[in-house]
Write a protein that holds these residues in place. Sequence first.
Motif, PDB file in Angstrom:
ATOM      1  N   SER A 191      -3.520  12.363  -4.621  1.00 56.54           N
ATOM      2  CA  SER A 191      -3.248  11.358  -5.508  1.00 56.54           C
ATOM      3  C   SER A 191      -4.046  11.399  -6.563  1.00 56.54           C
ATOM      4  CB  SER A 191      -3.193  10.130  -5.021  1.00 56.54           C
ATOM      5  OG  SER A 191      -3.142   8.968  -5.687  1.00 56.54           O
TER       6      SER A 191
ATOM      7  N   GLY B 104       0.655  -1.095   0.115  1.00 57.25           N
ATOM      8  CA  GLY B 104       0.004   0.017  -0.056  1.00 57.25           C
ATOM      9  C   GLY B 104       0.917   1.261  -0.093  1.00 57.25           C
TER      10      GLY B 104
ATOM     11  N   THR C 186       1.069  10.026  -6.108  1.00 58.02           N
ATOM     12  CA  THR C 186       0.595  10.852  -5.351  1.00 58.02           C
ATOM     13  C   THR C 186       1.812  12.334  -5.650  1.00 58.02           C
ATOM     14  OG1 THR C 186       0.026  11.869  -3.337  1.00 58.02           O
ATOM     15  CG2 THR C 186       2.075  10.605  -3.376  1.00 58.02           C
TER      16      THR C 186
ATOM     17  N   ARG D 224       2.524   1.571  -3.430  1.00 54.88           N
ATOM     18  CA  ARG D 224       1.403   2.214  -4.487  1.00 54.88           C
ATOM     19  C   ARG D 224       1.089   3.570  -4.367  1.00 54.88           C
ATOM     20  NH1 ARG D 224      -4.088   1.955  -4.670  1.00 54.88           N
ATOM     21  NH2 ARG D 224      -5.137   1.736  -6.959  1.00 54.88           N
ATOM     22  N   LEU D 225       1.002   4.161  -3.106  1.00 58.78           N
ATOM     23  CA  LEU D 225       0.436   5.529  -2.933  1.00 58.78           C
ATOM     24  C   LEU D 225       1.924   6.204  -3.178  1.00 58.78           C
ATOM     25  CD1 LEU D 225      -1.273   7.514  -1.517  1.00 58.78           C
ATOM     26  CD2 LEU D 225      -0.406   7.040   0.580  1.00 58.78           C
TER      27      LEU D 225
ATOM     28  N   HIS E 169      -7.238   5.561  -3.394  1.00 60.74           N
ATOM     29  CA  HIS E 169      -6.386   5.048  -2.713  1.00 60.74           C
ATOM     30  C   HIS E 169      -7.546   4.953  -1.265  1.00 60.74           C
ATOM     31  CE1 HIS E 169      -2.607   4.825  -4.388  1.00 60.74           C
ATOM     32  NE2 HIS E 169      -2.858   5.832  -4.944  1.00 60.74           N
TER      33      HIS E 169
ATOM     34  N   LEU F 101      -6.714   3.487   2.971  1.00 58.24           N
ATOM     35  CA  LEU F 101      -5.576   3.447   4.128  1.00 58.24           C
ATOM     36  C   LEU F 101      -6.095   1.989   4.791  1.00 58.24           C
ATOM     37  CD1 LEU F 101      -4.515   6.853   5.172  1.00 58.24           C
ATOM     38  CD2 LEU F 101      -3.354   5.404   3.481  1.00 58.24           C
TER      39      LEU F 101
ATOM     40  N   SER G  47      -1.342  12.469   1.399  1.00 56.08           N
ATOM     41  CA  SER G  47      -0.722  11.984   0.275  1.00 56.08           C
ATOM     42  C   SER G  47      -1.875  11.354  -0.658  1.00 56.08           C
ATOM     43  CB  SER G  47       0.159  10.955   0.448  1.00 56.08           C
ATOM     44  OG  SER G  47       1.269  11.602   0.964  1.00 56.08           O
ATOM     45  N   VAL G  48      -2.922  10.738   0.057  1.00 56.43           N
ATOM     46  CA  VAL G  48      -4.255  10.103  -0.647  1.00 56.43           C
ATOM     47  C   VAL G  48      -4.994  11.319  -1.196  1.00 56.43           C
ATOM     48  CG1 VAL G  48      -6.433   8.859  -0.263  1.00 56.43           C
ATOM     49  CG2 VAL G  48      -4.367   8.155   0.911  1.00 56.43           C
TER      50      VAL G  48
ATOM     51  N   LEU H 228       0.044  10.606   5.369  1.00 57.27           N
ATOM     52  CA  LEU H 228      -0.530   9.516   4.327  1.00 57.27           C
ATOM     53  C   LEU H 228      -2.084  10.084   4.000  1.00 57.27           C
ATOM     54  CD1 LEU H 228       0.805   6.206   5.930  1.00 57.27           C
ATOM     55  CD2 LEU H 228       1.571   7.396   3.784  1.00 57.27           C
TER      56      LEU H 228
END
Length: 327
Positions: free
Chosen positions: A116, A63, A71, A66-67, A120, A122, A112-113, A109
Motif C-alpha cells: 500500500s 478498514g 494498495t 480503505r485498504l 495501514h 489490521l 495488501s498492507v 491482507l
Amino acid sequence: MTLLRLNTLALSRSRFALSPLAETLGSMMVLGKPCTDPWLASWHALHHGAFRAVLEADPFAEGLVRLLGSTKWLPSHIVIPPTGGMRTTLESELVPVARASDEEVRAELEESVAHSWKQHDLGWLTGRGWAARTTDLLKYTWEAHVAPDWPRRRALLERDVTYRAGLLAAYGWPRALQHMSRRSAWVGADAIRFNDRAFPDRVVGDEGMLFVPISVLSSGTWLCEAPPASYALVYPARGSADDAARIRPARSLERLIGTGRAAILHELEHPATSSELAAHLGLSLGTVGDHLTILRDADFVVGTRVGRRVVYRRTETGHLIASRKGD
C-alpha cells in the motif's frame, strides 16, 4: 516489468468475459472516496452517503474498503477469474470468496498492507469469519449500489467486448489489446506486459486468458488468478467517460446523409452490432438495418462476422466523412 506468457494454444483459447464481482469491487473503491471522475458524479452523489454510513457502522468494512482503495496488491481471495463467460453471475463468483479461511484472508491482507502507498494496520481484523463478512459486504454493495445500474453498465461492457472482438477478428490479439490500459502491452510473440512492477512472470494455462472490462474505473488494471494457471485481466472499458460528454454529429454531415445515418456513422467511432446501435440510439432494429445497408453501399461502413454476430465499423472513407468539421 511483469509478463503473462501464453503458448499458441492458450492464445487461441483466450476470450472475453464479464464479472459482476469485479464491477462491484471497483464500485466499492470509488464509493469509499470523494468522487474524482465527473462522469461518475451523479451516481456517486446518489450512493456515496448510504455507502459511507454502512462503513462507519462497521470497522471491518471501513478498514477493508480503505485498504482496497490504496494498495497495489488486491487480495487473491477477492479477485478471482470469472467462470461464466459473458453470463457470469455474482452468486457464482461469491462462492469461492466465501470459502477462504481466516488464515488465507489474513495472509492476503498483510500482502495488501505491504504493497500500500498509505499507512495501514489490521486492528479492524477482529473476531472470525472474515471471508463471510467480506462476502456480505460485496453482496450488499451489488444489491444497493450496482445492480440498479447494471443494465446500462452491461450494455457499455458488451460494447467494449464487441469493439475488441472486431479488432481481434480483423487484426489479431495485439491490436485487440491495444490501449487496454496505460501499462498493458503485447511483448514479442507470446507475452502480455500487464504492469511495470517487478513481480514474477506468470505462465497462462492451455485454457487461455480472460479479458474482463469494467465500467466504473477510468484507469488501472488488476490480475485475477486461480490455481493452477487460470488468469483474468480486468481493465477499464472504452467509453466509460465518453458517454457523459457525447457530441452529436455535425449538422453538415446530417444534411449530407440524413440525421439517422449520420448518428450511426458517428456512433461507429467504436464498432458495434446493429442491435447495440439500435439500443444506444433509440431506433428500431429495422431502421438501423436500412441505414446500415445504405452506408455499406456507399462504402462508409463494413461488417465483419464475429461468431453469430456481425460487427460494423467505419471504412477509411467513412472515417474521413465522419471526421469532417462542420457547423
